[in-house]
Scaffold this active site. Structure first.
Site, short mmCIF file in Angstrom:
data_model
loop_
_atom_site.label_atom_id
_atom_site.label_comp_id
_atom_site.label_asym_id
_atom_site.label_seq_id
_atom_site.Cartn_x
_atom_site.Cartn_y
_atom_site.Cartn_z
CD GLN A 94 -30.87 -43.84 112.43
OE1 GLN A 94 -31.15 -45.09 112.88
NE2 GLN A 94 -30.89 -43.29 111.29
CG HIS A 127 -24.30 -35.94 115.11
ND1 HIS A 127 -24.77 -34.51 114.97
CD2 HIS A 127 -25.19 -36.73 116.12
CE1 HIS A 127 -25.97 -34.64 116.11
NE2 HIS A 127 -26.01 -35.73 116.45
CE LYS A 190 -32.75 -29.73 118.09
NZ LYS A 190 -31.96 -30.11 116.70
CG ASP A 216 -26.30 -27.74 114.38
OD1 ASP A 216 -25.71 -28.62 114.92
OD2 ASP A 216 -27.64 -27.73 114.31
CG ASP A 220 -32.00 -33.65 107.37
OD1 ASP A 220 -32.17 -33.61 105.96
OD2 ASP A 220 -32.04 -34.79 107.70
CB SER A 221 -35.89 -30.76 107.62
OG SER A 221 -35.72 -30.18 108.90
N GLY A 222 -33.58 -28.17 107.84
CA GLY A 222 -33.46 -26.57 107.72
C GLY A 222 -34.25 -26.18 109.24
N GLY A 223 -35.24 -27.02 109.70
CA GLY A 223 -36.25 -26.78 110.95
C GLY A 223 -35.34 -26.03 111.84
CB THR A 224 -32.48 -27.24 113.86
OG1 THR A 224 -32.93 -28.68 114.04
CG2 THR A 224 -31.63 -26.93 115.05
#
Ligand code: R5P
Length: 310
Positions: A94, A127, A190, A216, A220-224
């Site tokens: 953020q 980040h 993306k 990367d 986090d969730s692995g989605g990317t």
């Protein structure tokens, strides 16, 4: 020079102390019954340069608060200077207002750490590089790229490699790795239709018959990464390897990776995931302790940290 260990990643703190041939500061950190943090430093640190090591990983709020309270205790104990070593700096995503009426939490957290009394920050793969400017104290941002490049050269040993950025924001990091392993790069376009969901729109570059190395800062969730690996395979890529600095690995991320088309995921121990990945066949962890401890030594001796990356 002394090292105080927070509780978010005890193994990494011990590894860093071992590399530096130092004992950790004798301290006691616990929680009151209602969850408040209590710290007691059980040795004299007056006039010492203290490095407090704490990742602000899950539970992010507790670990952040513990870091702030450790810094406060050090300041009140007359430490000469305090370096907050934050291997994983949470709340970093953020870093700007992407939609109206939201917070810039990375800036708020930077203010909190500075106001608590830190004199310097040492972190790994922030980040976004501009987070350094959120602090009005010196920030040393280390990069895992040399560790990854060494692993690719010595362990993966494949020809026909291409480095892939999983989104536009990661291009600089991907280019840095590609320079070290002498490869071309491809970029994934993306889109995030909503927080926590990602979609691959397009791939810029030719990945057909190539061994892909996605790099990367965070999983986090692995989605990317899982979606990126599928999109690369759909475009005719051979094997897909993934290199990630900070393995946040929330929810079902480990299971997703195991079932995905990813051949191997290599990460570092900025976050302690030993329990989560114990049964994983695809995830390998490389230690960040030698790099962090070398940077700490150079900070303590006032020698160059950037030359670590030349
Ligand atoms: C985004 O800009 C980051 O670099 C990561 O790609 C992102 O945080 C990964 O999140 P997830 O694993 O949940 O897709």
């Amino acid at each position: 020079m002394k090292v105080l260990a927070g509780t978010s990643n005890s193994k990494l703190c011990k590894d860093i102390a071992r590399q530096l041939k130092l004992k950790l500061v004798n301290s006691h950190i616990e929680r009151f019954a209602d969850g408040e943090v209590y710290i007691e430093i059980n040795e004299n640190i007056r006039g010492n340069s203290i490095f407090v090591v704490q990742s602000t990983s899950n539970p992010a709020n507790d670990n952040l608060m513990e870091l702030l309270i450790c810094i406060d205790a050090l300041r009140r104990s007359s430490a000469k200077n305090i370096t907050a070593v934050i291997p994983y700096f949470g709340y970093a995503r953020q870093d700007r207002k992407v939609v109206p009426r939201t917070a810039i939490s990375a800036k708020l957290v930077s203010n909190l750490i500075t106001n608590a009394g830190a004199n310097r920050i040492l972190s790994v793969d922030l980040h976004a590089g501009q987070i350094q400017g959120f602090f009005d104290i010196p920030v040393d941002n280390l990069f895992a790229t040399p560790i990854f490049a060494r692993h690719i050269k010595n362990k993966i040993k494949l020809n026909n490699l291409i480095c892939v950025s999983p989104d536009v924001g990661g291009v600089e990091r991907t280019r840095a790795l590609s320079r070290r392993i002498n490869s071309n790069i491809a970029i994934i376009d993306k889109r995030r239709p909503m927080a926590g969901k990602s979609e691959v729109m397009n791939i810029v570059g030719n990945v057909k018959n190539k061994n892909c190395v996605i790099v990367d800062d965070i999983i986090d969730s692995g989605g990317t990464i899982v979606n990126a690996a599928k999109a690369l395979k759909d475009k005719g890529a051979k094997d897909v390897y993934v290199y990630i600095t900070h393995a946040v690995l929330s929810g079902q991320a480990v299971e997703k990776i195991e079932k995905s088309q990813i051949k191997k995921l290599i990460t570092t121990d900025t976050i302690d995931n030993s329990k989560k990945i114990a049964k994983s066949k695809k995830i390998e962890i490389l230690s960040i302790a030698p790099m962090i401890s070398e940077a700490m030594k150079r900070i303590a001796n006032s020698t160059s940290v950037s030359s670590l990356f030349k």
